[in-house]
Write a protein that holds these residues in place. Structure first.
Motif, mmCIF file in Angstrom:
data_model
loop_
_atom_site.group_PDB
_atom_site.id
_atom_site.type_symbol
_atom_site.label_atom_id
_atom_site.label_comp_id
_atom_site.label_asym_id
_atom_site.label_seq_id
_atom_site.Cartn_x
_atom_site.Cartn_y
_atom_site.Cartn_z
ATOM 1 N N SER A 98 0.841 -1.195 0.000
ATOM 2 C CA SER A 98 0.000 0.000 0.000
ATOM 3 C C SER A 98 0.876 1.245 0.000
ATOM 4 C CB SER A 98 -0.932 -0.001 1.213
ATOM 5 O OG SER A 98 -0.178 -0.036 2.401
ATOM 6 N N ASN A 99 0.259 2.381 -0.163
ATOM 7 C CA ASN A 99 0.971 3.666 -0.178
ATOM 8 C C ASN A 99 2.061 3.709 -1.242
ATOM 9 O OD1 ASN A 99 -0.577 4.588 2.030
ATOM 10 N ND2 ASN A 99 0.789 3.492 3.419
ATOM 11 N N LEU A 100 1.753 3.237 -2.425
ATOM 12 C CA LEU A 100 2.742 3.194 -3.501
ATOM 13 C C LEU A 100 3.189 4.574 -3.959
ATOM 14 C CD1 LEU A 100 1.479 0.281 -5.765
ATOM 15 C CD2 LEU A 100 3.294 0.244 -4.067
ATOM 16 N N LEU A 101 2.417 5.583 -3.671
ATOM 17 C CA LEU A 101 2.769 6.927 -4.128
ATOM 18 C C LEU A 101 3.785 7.609 -3.224
ATOM 19 C CD1 LEU A 101 -0.737 8.224 -5.269
ATOM 20 C CD2 LEU A 101 1.101 7.266 -6.663
ATOM 21 N N ASP A 102 4.009 7.070 -2.040
ATOM 22 C CA ASP A 102 4.967 7.670 -1.111
ATOM 23 C C ASP A 102 6.381 7.574 -1.666
ATOM 24 O OD1 ASP A 102 2.891 8.174 0.601
ATOM 25 O OD2 ASP A 102 3.387 6.572 2.014
ATOM 26 N N GLY A 103 6.979 8.715 -1.919
ATOM 27 C CA GLY A 103 8.369 8.769 -2.359
ATOM 28 C C GLY A 103 8.622 8.290 -3.776
ATOM 29 N N VAL A 104 7.594 8.185 -4.590
ATOM 30 C CA VAL A 104 7.748 7.709 -5.965
ATOM 31 C C VAL A 104 7.336 8.824 -6.913
ATOM 32 C CG1 VAL A 104 6.967 5.999 -7.655
ATOM 33 C CG2 VAL A 104 7.282 5.335 -5.284
ATOM 34 N N SER A 105 8.148 9.057 -7.937
ATOM 35 C CA SER A 105 7.812 10.087 -8.915
ATOM 36 C C SER A 105 6.921 9.504 -10.006
ATOM 37 C CB SER A 105 9.079 10.673 -9.538
ATOM 38 O OG SER A 105 9.604 9.798 -10.504
ATOM 39 N N VAL A 106 6.350 10.375 -10.791
ATOM 40 C CA VAL A 106 5.488 9.951 -11.900
ATOM 41 C C VAL A 106 6.267 9.106 -12.910
ATOM 42 C CG1 VAL A 106 5.809 12.001 -13.343
ATOM 43 C CG2 VAL A 106 3.656 10.746 -13.432
ATOM 44 N N ASP A 107 7.568 9.260 -12.961
ATOM 45 C CA ASP A 107 8.382 8.472 -13.893
ATOM 46 C C ASP A 107 8.287 6.977 -13.622
ATOM 47 O OD1 ASP A 107 9.211 10.693 -15.304
ATOM 48 O OD2 ASP A 107 10.989 10.985 -14.049
ATOM 49 N N ALA A 108 7.962 6.595 -12.395
ATOM 50 C CA ALA A 108 7.819 5.178 -12.050
ATOM 51 C C ALA A 108 6.625 4.540 -12.762
ATOM 52 C CB ALA A 108 7.671 5.024 -10.543
ATOM 53 N N PHE A 109 5.724 5.366 -13.293
ATOM 54 C CA PHE A 109 4.512 4.886 -13.952
ATOM 55 C C PHE A 109 4.544 5.085 -15.465
ATOM 56 C CE2 PHE A 109 3.502 6.195 -9.659
ATOM 57 C CZ PHE A 109 2.800 5.106 -9.171
ATOM 58 N N ARG A 110 5.648 5.582 -16.001
ATOM 59 C CA ARG A 110 5.691 5.986 -17.407
ATOM 60 C C ARG A 110 5.716 4.841 -18.402
ATOM 61 N NH1 ARG A 110 5.336 10.941 -18.854
ATOM 62 N NH2 ARG A 110 5.858 12.545 -17.356
ATOM 63 N N SER A 111 6.246 3.700 -18.024
ATOM 64 C CA SER A 111 6.347 2.584 -18.964
ATOM 65 C C SER A 111 6.228 1.266 -18.213
ATOM 66 C CB SER A 111 7.683 2.627 -19.711
ATOM 67 O OG SER A 111 8.753 2.354 -18.817
ATOM 68 N N LEU A 112 5.969 0.213 -18.966
ATOM 69 C CA LEU A 112 5.929 -1.111 -18.343
ATOM 70 C C LEU A 112 7.280 -1.459 -17.733
ATOM 71 C CD1 LEU A 112 3.807 -3.126 -20.927
ATOM 72 C CD2 LEU A 112 3.110 -2.356 -18.660
ATOM 73 N N ALA A 113 8.362 -1.059 -18.405
ATOM 74 C CA ALA A 113 9.704 -1.317 -17.867
ATOM 75 C C ALA A 113 9.905 -0.599 -16.533
ATOM 76 C CB ALA A 113 10.764 -0.900 -18.869
ATOM 77 N N ALA A 114 9.465 0.656 -16.445
ATOM 78 C CA ALA A 114 9.593 1.414 -15.195
ATOM 79 C C ALA A 114 8.726 0.816 -14.097
ATOM 80 C CB ALA A 114 9.231 2.877 -15.427
ATOM 81 N N ILE A 115 7.523 0.417 -14.434
ATOM 82 C CA ILE A 115 6.620 -0.210 -13.455
ATOM 83 C C ILE A 115 7.238 -1.507 -12.956
ATOM 84 C CG2 ILE A 115 4.388 -1.357 -13.189
ATOM 85 C CD1 ILE A 115 3.337 0.833 -15.210
ATOM 86 N N ARG A 116 7.784 -2.290 -13.860
ATOM 87 C CA ARG A 116 8.415 -3.557 -13.485
ATOM 88 C C ARG A 116 9.579 -3.320 -12.531
ATOM 89 N NH1 ARG A 116 10.223 -4.937 -18.190
ATOM 90 N NH2 ARG A 116 8.210 -5.709 -18.880
ATOM 91 N N SER A 117 10.461 -2.391 -12.869
ATOM 92 C CA SER A 117 11.640 -2.183 -12.026
ATOM 93 C C SER A 117 11.312 -1.509 -10.699
ATOM 94 C CB SER A 117 12.715 -1.402 -12.781
ATOM 95 O OG SER A 117 12.291 -0.088 -13.019
ATOM 96 N N THR A 118 10.278 -0.672 -10.683
ATOM 97 C CA THR A 118 9.926 0.044 -9.457
ATOM 98 C C THR A 118 9.063 -0.792 -8.512
ATOM 99 O OG1 THR A 118 9.964 2.134 -10.681
ATOM 100 C CG2 THR A 118 8.862 2.140 -8.533
ATOM 101 N N PHE A 119 8.094 -1.503 -9.062
ATOM 102 C CA PHE A 119 7.091 -2.157 -8.217
ATOM 103 C C PHE A 119 7.148 -3.683 -8.215
ATOM 104 C CE2 PHE A 119 5.231 1.891 -9.673
ATOM 105 C CZ PHE A 119 5.149 2.531 -8.441
ATOM 106 N N LEU A 120 7.724 -4.295 -9.245
ATOM 107 C CA LEU A 120 7.672 -5.753 -9.353
ATOM 108 C C LEU A 120 9.013 -6.439 -9.162
ATOM 109 C CD1 LEU A 120 5.270 -6.006 -12.431
ATOM 110 C CD2 LEU A 120 4.669 -5.959 -9.993
ATOM 111 N N ALA A 121 10.083 -5.677 -9.129
ATOM 112 C CA ALA A 121 11.412 -6.276 -8.981
ATOM 113 C C ALA A 121 11.683 -6.649 -7.524
ATOM 114 C CB ALA A 121 12.486 -5.304 -9.470
ATOM 115 N N GLY A 122 12.423 -7.719 -7.390
ATOM 116 C CA GLY A 122 12.959 -8.119 -6.111
ATOM 117 C C GLY A 122 12.051 -8.569 -5.094
#
Length: 83
Positions: free
Chosen positions: A59-83
């Motif tokens: 939850s609270n995915l918007l905390d400390g994350v810029s809009v760039d984290a949502f710009r592409s599937l690659a960015a979404i994958r690395s920001t939210f789905l990695a690790g």
């Protein structure tokens, strides 16, 4: 039952959601700017964030994350789905 990893399953659900809202698209390249190309618009953005929270279990995915984290599937994958 699916043989997908949790991250792959999450990514499949995200792609399914995006394509359902953009029937004119057959596919979404990893590097396509989802915001600039209006794949995600301002009306859908919060619903998209809720989807991300659901598929990631966070939850609270918007905390400390810029809009760039949502710009592409690659960015979404690395920001939210990695690790």
């Amino acid at each position: 039952m699916t043989d997908l990893t949790p991250a792959a399953d999450a990514e499949a659900r995200i792609l399914e959601w995006l394509l359902a809202r953009n029937p004119e698209l057959q596919a979404i390249p990893d590097d396509m700017d989802l915001i600039e190309n209006r794949v995600i618009d301002s009306l859908d953005f919060m619903e998209f964030v809720f989807l991300l929270e659901e598929v990631t279990g966070r939850s609270n995915l918007l905390d400390g994350v810029s809009v760039d984290a949502f710009r592409s599937l690659a960015a979404i994958r690395s920001t939210f789905l990695a690790g």
